[in-house]
Every structure is written in C-alpha cells, then in structure tokens.
Scaffold this active site. Structure first.
Site, PDB file in Angstrom:
ATOM      1  CD  GLU A   1      49.367 -48.209  97.612  1.00 58.64           C
ATOM      2  OE1 GLU A   1      48.628 -48.746  96.754  1.00 58.64           O
ATOM      3  OE2 GLU A   1      49.607 -48.739  98.717  1.00 58.64           O
TER       4      GLU A   1
ATOM      5  CE  LYS B   1      46.999 -53.449  99.982  1.00 56.99           C
ATOM      6  NZ  LYS B   1      48.112 -52.586 100.363  1.00 56.99           N
TER       7      LYS B   1
ATOM      8  NE  ARG C   1      55.441 -50.932 104.419  1.00 58.08           N
ATOM      9  CZ  ARG C   1      54.759 -51.376 103.359  1.00 58.08           C
ATOM     10  NH1 ARG C   1      53.449 -51.294 103.344  1.00 58.08           N
ATOM     11  NH2 ARG C   1      55.381 -51.906 102.339  1.00 58.08           N
TER      12      ARG C   1
HETATM   13  C1  3PG Z   1      52.683 -53.209 100.207  1.00 62.99           C
HETATM   14  O1  3PG Z   1      51.903 -52.462 100.789  1.00 62.99           O
HETATM   15  O2  3PG Z   1      53.906 -53.234 100.431  1.00 62.99           O
HETATM   16  C2  3PG Z   1      52.094 -54.071  99.170  1.00 62.99           C
HETATM   17  O3  3PG Z   1      51.366 -55.066  99.745  1.00 62.99           O
HETATM   18  C3  3PG Z   1      53.075 -54.565  98.171  1.00 62.99           C
HETATM   19  O4  3PG Z   1      53.169 -55.948  98.179  1.00 62.99           O
HETATM   20  P1  3PG Z   1      54.325 -56.622  97.304  1.00 62.99           P
HETATM   21  O5  3PG Z   1      55.624 -56.087  97.822  1.00 62.99           O
HETATM   22  O6  3PG Z   1      54.166 -58.109  97.560  1.00 62.99           O
HETATM   23  O7  3PG Z   1      54.068 -56.258  95.877  1.00 62.99           O
END
Ligand code: 3PG
Length: 214
Positions: free
Chosen positions: A42, A130, A46
């Site tokens: 994924e 999610k 961002r």
């Molecule tokens: C994100 O979108 O960055 C996820 O929530 C990942 O979370 P994590 O960095 O705690 O695994």
C-alpha cells in the site's frame, strides 16, 4: 467486493504500508518485500511521489497487488487507479468517497474506529474496513469486542502493528489482513526483506490453523 484483491490481501495477511518520499526508492522497496515473500503493497498518498511510485512498481512488478493509502477524495482514487492501484484505502469513513469509488468501480477499504462507523459502513454496502488506528484505538481487545457484534464484517487493523502483535490480530476471526509500516523503519533493503520474511512466517503459522471463506 472485488474477490481478487480481497483474496490476495487475505493470502498475504500483511500489507506493507509505504510512505515513499523519493520515487527512486519505490522499485527497490517493492523488490525487498517481494523477496521476503509478500506480493502486495500500500503506497500512501501523503507524498507528491505517490502516483509515480505506484506507476513504477506496477511497471516493474505487474504481478504485485498495489493499493493506494490515505485516499481522501474520488479524484485521488482515480489518479491512483490510473497509476496501477487495484484498491484504495482511506483512514476514515467518508460517504461521498464511498459513492465516488463505487461509481468509478474502484474497490475502497474505508477506515473505522467505532461500532457506529461500522454500522454506517454496512449501511452503505461496505463489508471490508480498515480498523484505524488499531493500537491507539484500543488494540486487540477492543477489536475483539467490536468483531463479536459484527461477525460478517472483515477488518484490516492498521496502526501500531509490529512483529510482536501481528499474530494476536490475525487470531481474530474477522481479521482478513493487517497493515503496517514496521518493515520500512529502516533504509537497509536486506533488513526490509528480513522483516517481511518474519511477518510472512507469522502469517503462515496463523493461517495453517484456520480457514477463512472469501
Ligand atoms: C499509515 O497509514 O501510515 C498506517 O496507519 C501505518 O501505521 P504504522 O506506521 O503504525 O504501521
């Protein structure tokens, strides 16, 4: 629901969540997790390089299932799909986004953190969500309590998942996959492969013990 993307996420049990700042790292990052036995990723929307990174991974590893994360608008979902994403993930539950993704036929996994949000998701035809931010919202015990009342909803806990708690989340019968960025906390591609392998082993050990109908 698109069975292909759901099935691939289920089989992997873990979807590595990558925040890619430099598109040049996209292909080696994907190669490192593939080497570790995980064939899905994924890429979060961002950073400005997200769409290009998805495109590069898709070009180099067409067999890999790619999702786009942190999707907030229909426009972002369409950009991600054009780049090669097969599904999109949102941190929260947006009814306009559900409508737009349905209209564009882009599978969406929206985020939920409460029972009310799960009900709203179900009312809008969503059955895979999610659970975010998993650890901070209440962790394994909280998700167990929510799952008990929504046995037909499939959850992808994300947020604070690591090698220590992955098995506990996967033990919950409604969890089809977990999301996590823990394998990307290093710049060392060999280490990323090792962490991916360790995660894949945990998934294997949990999956040998139960069946899940998709
Ligand atoms: C994100 O979108 O960055 C996820 O929530 C990942 O979370 P994590 O960095 O705690 O695994």
């Amino acid at each position: 629901m698109d069975k292909t993307y759901f099935g691939t996420l289920y089989v992997n049990g873990i979807v590595p969540v990558a925040v890619i700042k430099d598109e040049k790292t996209a292909v080696p990052l994907a190669a490192a997790i593939l080497e570790g036995g995980i064939d899905c990723i994924e890429v979060t929307f961002r950073t400005p390089t997200a769409a290009k990174s998805i495109e590069l991974i898709h070009e180099n590893f067409p067999e890999m299932l790619i999702g786009a994360g942190t999707i907030l608008t229909g426009e972002q979902a369409e950009t991600a799909a054009r780049a090669g994403a097969s599904f999109v993930v949102s941190p929260g539950l947006s009814l306009p986004l559900i409508k737009e993704c349905n209209a564009a036929k882009i599978p969406l996994i929206p985020g939920v953190a409460t029972a009310t949000e799960v009900i709203t998701a179900m009312e809008n035809g969503v059955t895979a969500v999610k659970f975010f931010p998993a650890k901070q919202a209440g962790g394994v015990n909280y998700l167990k309590a929510i799952s008990a009342v929504f046995p037909d909803v499939k959850f992808m806990p994300t947020g604070g998942i690591d090698l220590e708690n992955l098995a506990d989340y996967l033990s919950i019968s409604t969890v089809f996959c977990c999301g996590g960025s823990f394998m990307f906390k290093t710049d060392d591609y060999k280490k990323i492969t090792e962490l991916s392998k360790a995660a894949a082993l945990i998934v294997k050990s949990k999956r040998e013990k139960r069946y899940f109908y998709v």
